[in-house]
Design a protein around this motif. Structure first.
Motif, PDB file in Angstrom:
ATOM      1  N   UNK A 100      46.664  36.043  44.067  1.00 40.60           N
ATOM      2  CA  UNK A 100      46.433  37.273  43.000  1.00 40.60           C
ATOM      3  C   UNK A 100      47.622  38.133  42.763  1.00 40.60           C
ATOM      4  N   UNK A 101      48.768  38.318  42.629  1.00 33.12           N
ATOM      5  CA  UNK A 101      49.865  39.110  42.174  1.00 33.12           C
ATOM      6  C   UNK A 101      49.852  39.220  40.600  1.00 33.12           C
ATOM      7  N   UNK A 124      39.755  39.901  36.826  1.00 34.28           N
ATOM      8  CA  UNK A 124      40.880  40.065  37.154  1.00 34.28           C
ATOM      9  C   UNK A 124      41.866  40.949  36.601  1.00 34.28           C
ATOM     10  N   UNK A 125      43.293  41.179  37.061  1.00 32.70           N
ATOM     11  CA  UNK A 125      44.037  41.733  36.404  1.00 32.70           C
ATOM     12  C   UNK A 125      44.761  40.677  36.133  1.00 32.70           C
ATOM     13  N   UNK A 126      45.846  40.706  35.095  1.00 35.59           N
ATOM     14  CA  UNK A 126      47.110  39.496  34.530  1.00 35.59           C
ATOM     15  C   UNK A 126      48.134  39.795  35.199  1.00 35.59           C
ATOM     16  N   UNK A 151      50.387  51.479  42.936  1.00 41.13           N
ATOM     17  CA  UNK A 151      49.235  49.831  44.373  1.00 41.13           C
ATOM     18  C   UNK A 151      48.252  50.050  43.334  1.00 41.13           C
ATOM     19  N   UNK A 152      47.933  48.862  43.723  1.00 40.99           N
ATOM     20  CA  UNK A 152      46.406  48.324  43.816  1.00 40.99           C
ATOM     21  C   UNK A 152      45.333  49.207  44.112  1.00 40.99           C
ATOM     22  N   UNK A 153      45.754  49.848  45.356  1.00 41.89           N
ATOM     23  CA  UNK A 153      44.759  50.302  46.445  1.00 41.89           C
ATOM     24  C   UNK A 153      44.491  51.674  45.880  1.00 41.89           C
ATOM     25  N   UNK A 158      39.409  49.618  39.837  1.00 43.88           N
ATOM     26  CA  UNK A 158      39.864  49.417  38.803  1.00 43.88           C
ATOM     27  C   UNK A 158      40.521  48.502  38.450  1.00 43.88           C
ATOM     28  N   UNK A 159      39.833  47.555  37.262  1.00 44.67           N
ATOM     29  CA  UNK A 159      40.837  46.619  36.884  1.00 44.67           C
ATOM     30  C   UNK A 159      41.910  46.892  35.458  1.00 44.67           C
ATOM     31  N   UNK A 160      43.141  47.042  35.246  1.00 43.79           N
ATOM     32  CA  UNK A 160      43.651  47.207  34.707  1.00 43.79           C
ATOM     33  C   UNK A 160      43.545  46.603  33.051  1.00 43.79           C
ATOM     34  N   UNK A 161      42.881  47.003  32.137  1.00 43.56           N
ATOM     35  CA  UNK A 161      43.013  46.019  30.772  1.00 43.56           C
ATOM     36  C   UNK A 161      43.889  44.720  30.677  1.00 43.56           C
TER      37      UNK A 161
END
Length: 283
Positions: A100-101, A124-126, A151-153, A158-161
């Motif tokens: 899931x990168x 999920x994020x794109x 960083x995702x952490x 929160x999931x970016x649009x």
């Protein structure tokens, strides 16, 4: 090696400047990748609390990277000397789903191309896949890519649009991840809920999907005969058996012979054969 210069090794997941970076070497120029290295990354993706990585670095491109795109949108000079369905490795496509990168950089084809973002699911994020050229081989080709990323952490869950133009995931493993499918195969009654027929398609040549009796997207495919489905192959009862208990073990991807099987496909076929032998030995 030096400040902000790292040697990563053959495969693994490392934290660099707060970013979770997964990496896999090998696989360029049509070569295979180390099955043990692929297994290490599969295990990392299956660990408790795993939420994906920020960056995936591979030499090989993922097989099927062009799917889910309008063919007319592909540039004419994109790998002009190669047949796109044969470019890249299925193992890399699988890891691009499991890990899931947010960015996937690959350089083995020596050409720059940035795919429109794709999503694994609506929540999920794109992911942005970027192919890079060889270093300074062609001044018109991009071989060095700069990007900014939080960083995702640090996003706090929160999931970016998802940006405009985001497509569905081009790789057939997305449905397996969503449904929790694994390498051991599913029972017949579980197949429909875990894996939709469209997600089995691993061949970009439409005439094969339409005419091959064993391609799961074909209208001639006899799904009611399937007894078990794995990640790379499925077991089915023969429609016209030649002997009692005649069964067929078929790779999901359309392959001309067993010599064309990838390392992952060959391993699963061997596992299936052993399981079937144990089953009949116990009867």
């Amino acid at each position: 090696l030096a400040p902000q210069l790292f040697y990563l090794g053959s495969a693994g997941v490392a934290e660099l400047s707060g970013l979770q970076v997964a990496y896999l070497s090998g696989g360029g120029g049509g070569c295979s990748v180390d099955p043990a290295a692929v297994g290490e990354l599969r295990a990392a993706a299956g660990g408790a609390g795993f939420g994906g990585v920020d960056v995936l670095l591979t030499c090989a491109w993922p097989r099927g990277f062009y799917l889910k795109l309008d063919p007319s949108s592909l540039p004419a000079d994109l790998l002009p000397d190669k047949d796109l369905p044969e470019v890249g490795l299925e193992e890399v496509a699988e890891l691009a789903v499991k890990l899931r990168p947010r960015y996937h950089f690959c350089g083995g084809e020596g050409a720059f191309w940035q795919r429109p973002p794709y999503r694994l699911d609506a929540r999920s994020h794109a992911c942005r896949m970027v192919g890079l050229s060889r270093v300074q081989e062609d001044k018109k080709q991009t071989w060095l890519k700069a990007f900014g990323m939080v960083p995702q952490a640090a996003l706090g869950g929160a999931v970016p649009a998802q940006p405009e133009g985001t497509t569905d995931c081009p790789y057939p493993y997305a449905a397996l991840t969503a449904g929790g499918g694994g390498g051991g195969g599913e029972r017949r009654g579980e197949r429909a809920a875990k894996r939709q027929r469209e997600e089995w398609v691993k061949d970009g040549r439409g005439w094969i999907a339409e005419q091959c009796w064993f391609c799961t997207s074909s209208t001639q495919f006899e799904s009611h005969l399937v007894t078990s489905v794995g990640d790379e192959a499925y077991l089915t009862i023969a429609k016209g058996p030649l002997v009692p208990h005649h069964s067929l073990l078929v790779p999901v991807a359309h392959k001309a012979s067993s010599l064309d099987l990838s390392a992952a496909e060959a391993a699963e076929v061997r596992s299936y054969i052993s399981a079937v032998r144990r089953c009949f030995a116990a009867r």
